[in-house]
Design a protein around this motif. Structure first.
Motif, short mmCIF file in Angstrom:
data_model
loop_
_atom_site.label_atom_id
_atom_site.label_comp_id
_atom_site.label_asym_id
_atom_site.label_seq_id
_atom_site.Cartn_x
_atom_site.Cartn_y
_atom_site.Cartn_z
N UNK A 1 0.83 -1.21 0.00
CA UNK A 1 0.00 0.00 0.00
C UNK A 1 0.87 1.26 0.00
N UNK A 2 1.93 1.25 0.81
CA UNK A 2 2.83 2.41 0.85
C UNK A 2 3.57 2.58 -0.48
N UNK A 3 3.91 1.47 -1.12
CA UNK A 3 4.57 1.53 -2.42
C UNK A 3 3.62 2.12 -3.46
N UNK A 4 2.37 1.69 -3.44
CA UNK A 4 1.36 2.25 -4.34
C UNK A 4 1.22 3.76 -4.13
N UNK A 5 1.15 4.18 -2.90
CA UNK A 5 1.00 5.62 -2.60
C UNK A 5 2.19 6.42 -3.14
N UNK B 1 1.92 6.81 -6.90
CA UNK B 1 0.91 7.84 -7.23
C UNK B 1 1.53 9.24 -7.13
N UNK B 2 2.30 9.46 -6.08
CA UNK B 2 2.95 10.76 -5.92
C UNK B 2 3.95 11.02 -7.05
N UNK C 1 6.22 11.60 -16.08
CA UNK C 1 6.89 10.65 -15.20
C UNK C 1 6.33 9.24 -15.36
N UNK C 2 7.21 8.27 -15.31
CA UNK C 2 6.84 6.85 -15.33
C UNK C 2 7.24 6.29 -13.96
N UNK C 3 6.29 6.07 -13.07
CA UNK C 3 6.65 5.65 -11.70
C UNK C 3 7.40 4.32 -11.64
N UNK D 1 -2.90 -6.69 -8.00
CA UNK D 1 -2.10 -5.51 -7.65
C UNK D 1 -1.42 -4.92 -8.89
N UNK D 2 -0.83 -5.78 -9.70
CA UNK D 2 -0.13 -5.30 -10.90
C UNK D 2 -1.13 -4.74 -11.92
N UNK D 3 -2.31 -5.32 -12.00
CA UNK D 3 -3.35 -4.79 -12.89
C UNK D 3 -3.75 -3.38 -12.45
N UNK D 4 -3.83 -3.18 -11.15
CA UNK D 4 -4.15 -1.85 -10.62
C UNK D 4 -3.07 -0.84 -11.01
N UNK D 5 -1.81 -1.24 -10.85
CA UNK D 5 -0.72 -0.33 -11.23
C UNK D 5 -0.76 -0.02 -12.72
N UNK D 6 -1.04 -1.02 -13.52
CA UNK D 6 -1.06 -0.83 -14.98
C UNK D 6 -2.20 0.09 -15.41
N UNK D 7 -3.39 -0.17 -14.91
CA UNK D 7 -4.55 0.61 -15.36
C UNK D 7 -4.51 2.05 -14.87
N UNK D 8 -3.79 2.31 -13.77
CA UNK D 8 -3.70 3.67 -13.24
C UNK D 8 -2.47 4.42 -13.73
N UNK D 9 -1.77 3.83 -14.70
CA UNK D 9 -0.62 4.52 -15.26
C UNK D 9 0.59 4.56 -14.35
N UNK D 10 0.63 3.66 -13.38
CA UNK D 10 1.78 3.62 -12.46
C UNK D 10 2.85 2.64 -12.95
#
Length: 549
Positions: free
Chosen positions: A209-213, A216-217, A231-233, A279-288
């Motif tokens: 969760x902290x990594x995701x946050x 996002x930043x 930026x490409x996180x 989790x990885x799908x969430x990162x992909x779809x949100x542009x992270x």
């Protein structure tokens, strides 16, 4: 070239014996194989020479095409030290497997098979030709004539276990890697330290969760300061480099068969893996996660890094990707393992620190004891340096610097623009695995271009420290190095290709959303229909034998 290994890390590195060529069952010891010991030569107990009367053995090994082995200073000088000379059969590396098979089948054998690797002298070949008596058992020779290797084995039982075949014998010697980087399963992940500073990040993430946050930043707060949302996180190529680190946050250390408390488990059908995909799908779809993850090459990643567009990336050295100096690499901290609801304690996979089939002795050898003593020197720090860089005045020499200290410098014949090409003419330890340890050389062993050159170990110190604190304490062996029978290897071959292809395709589809995770059940059933049960059963049998050896 690195720094002196700390004792605890050295032991850990020896423990990191995993992955690699898999092989085994039929766990009983054989009484048909007796160790050969003709003792026709008088072998000294320690030091040099090794034999009291000069002798000659024959050796077969793969030539990488840089120089003939008979012309190498390593072999010439070591013959003078030991009293042991060699005649060589060294077909080109590309032809070595064919030539070795012909020699074994015909019985026209050398005394020693050198640097074959498990690709050419496979585990099943070790068992077959060892069982026939063509390759002799080495375990008693190791115990009596190889104190350096014996010491390493005493420090960690996994070394001996990983070399011991189901009939209870050892038929080949290992190459043991002890470099600080040897435990990495892939390139490490690095945080862009300048972005962390721009975002005023004081503590790096400890949970998913902290990594995701943080990602996002990185996406939203313009950490590269160019006023653009470019930026490409998180970046990767086919997810190959980030997968081991991020999947571990969900309690998995291998995409395939993993040893879980003595049970062989196929991880891609577990609930933990499903959570990783979500989790990885969430990162992909949100542009992270970089949308070009499945279409780009490493060159494109480096171009993005050099344009200051990457937040978390993978490379051997961080500054390779971001295009800065080695000194600037100190700004970029190494990724530390994360935890999640599926894994409350941090864990990371540890990569293999050993290769088999670097030296085997055949039934033609009239004094295996002398050969064992000849090889054991290379399992000491001094001998390993000798194997890797040759004798004094060939690749390196001693000079006294302005402070009155003797230091090692390159000889005048070394091409300083490409030292490796010169090294390949000195020793066979070039492009092939040989019986030795490969370690981080302490400062006294460092070779300098000039006698007054300062040895700057700053980044290596940093990298070792990061590895020791962020990877080593949390390492887990996904699966030990084991032996399998020919029949079991046939099962693996029959199932693995289709299984791996389907897994690769479905992982990409689930992460990118081409396939919804609502189809998870169908995916699991399809995977099981590909012969998964017998595939897992083979690994379980191998694991049981390993644990009982």
């Amino acid at each position: 070239m690195g720094i002196r290994m700390k004792k605890k890390q050295l032991i850990l590195m020896f423990s990191s014996i995993i992955l690699g060529t898999l092989v085994l069952s039929g766990c009983g010891k054989s009484s048909n194989n007796k160790e050969k010991s003709k003792e026709t030569l008088e072998v000294t107990s320690k030091g040099f020479p090794i034999v009291k009367e000069e002798t000659t053995f024959s050796m077969m090994g793969p030539n990488v095409g840089v120089a003939e082995w008979k012309d190498m200073p390593f072999f010439q000088d070591y013959a003078e030290k030991t009293g042991i000379n060699w005649t060589f059969t060294t077909p080109p590396n590309a032809d070595f497997s064919t030539k070795l098979n012909l020699a074994l089948a015909s019985g026209d054998l050398p005394d020693v098979i050198f640097a074959a690797s498990s690709n050419n002298l496979t585990a099943s070949m070790e068992m077959e030709y060892g069982g026939q008596g063509t390759l002799i058992p080495l375990e008693s020779l190791i115990d009596e004539y190889m104190p350096n290797l014996s010491k390493l084995m005493d420090e960690n039982e996994n070394i001996r276990k990983s070399l011991t075949t189901p009939d209870g014998h050892i038929y080949s010697l290992p190459a043991i890697q002890t470099r600080s980087t040897s435990i990495w399963p892939r390139w490490p992940m690095w945080y862009n330290g300048e972005w962390l500073e721009a975002l005023n990040v004081k503590e790096r993430p400890k949970t998913t969760d902290e990594f995701y946050d943080l990602l996002v930043r990185m996406r939203d707060e313009d950490p590269n300061g160019n006023g653009k949302k470019d930026e490409i996180p998180l970046v990767d190529v086919q997810l190959d480099n980030s997968r081991p680190w991020l999947m571990a946050a969900f309690g998995l250390t291998e995409l395939g068969i993993e040893n879980m408390d003595g049970k062989a488990v196929y991880t891609p059908i577990t609930e933990n893996y499903k959570a990783f995909l979500e989790y990885m799908h969430k990162l992909y779809t949100e542009g992270l996660l970089d949308p070009e993850t499945y279409s780009q090459a490493q060159e494109q990643v480096k171009a993005k890094g050099q344009n200051d567009r990457l937040g978390v990336f993978q490379d051997y050295y961080s500054y390779f990707t971001v295009g800065t100096s080695e000194a600037d690499g100190l700004k970029h901290p190494m990724f530390a393992p994360l935890t999640s609801d599926y894994s409350e304690e941090p864990v990371v996979p540890i990569a293999s620190g050993m290769q088999r089939s670097t030296l085997s002795i055949t039934s033609k050898a009239e004094s295996p004891e002398a050969i064992a003593r000849w090889a054991d020197y290379f399992y000491s720090e001094e001998g390993a340096f000798y194997m890797n860089f040759g004798p004094e005045n060939s690749f390196w020499k001693f000079e006294t610097n302005d402070e009155g200290k003797q230091v090692r410098v390159y000889t005048d014949e070394v091409n300083l623009e490409n030292t490796e090409d010169t090294r390949g003419t000195i020793t066979p330890a070039y492009g092939i695995a040989v019986p030795t340890i490969d370690t981080d050389w302490p400062e006294d062993y460092q070779i300098r271009t000039d006698k007054n050159q300062e040895i700057d170990t700053t980044f290596n110190d940093f990298m070792t420290s990061e590895t020791e604190t962020k990877i080593a304490p949390y390492g887990k062996i996904p699966f030990p190095l084991v032996y399998m029978t020919d029949e079991e290897n046939e099962v693996i071959k029959e199932v693995k290709t289709d299984l791996s292809t389907y897994l690769e395709q479905m992982e990409a589809k689930f992460i990118t959303g081409v396939k919804p995770l609502s189809e998870w059940y169908e995916y699991v059933e399809t995977t099981k229909s590909m012969g998964l049960d017998k595939y897992v059963e083979v690994y379980q049998s191998a694991l049981d034998c390993y644990n009982n050896s």
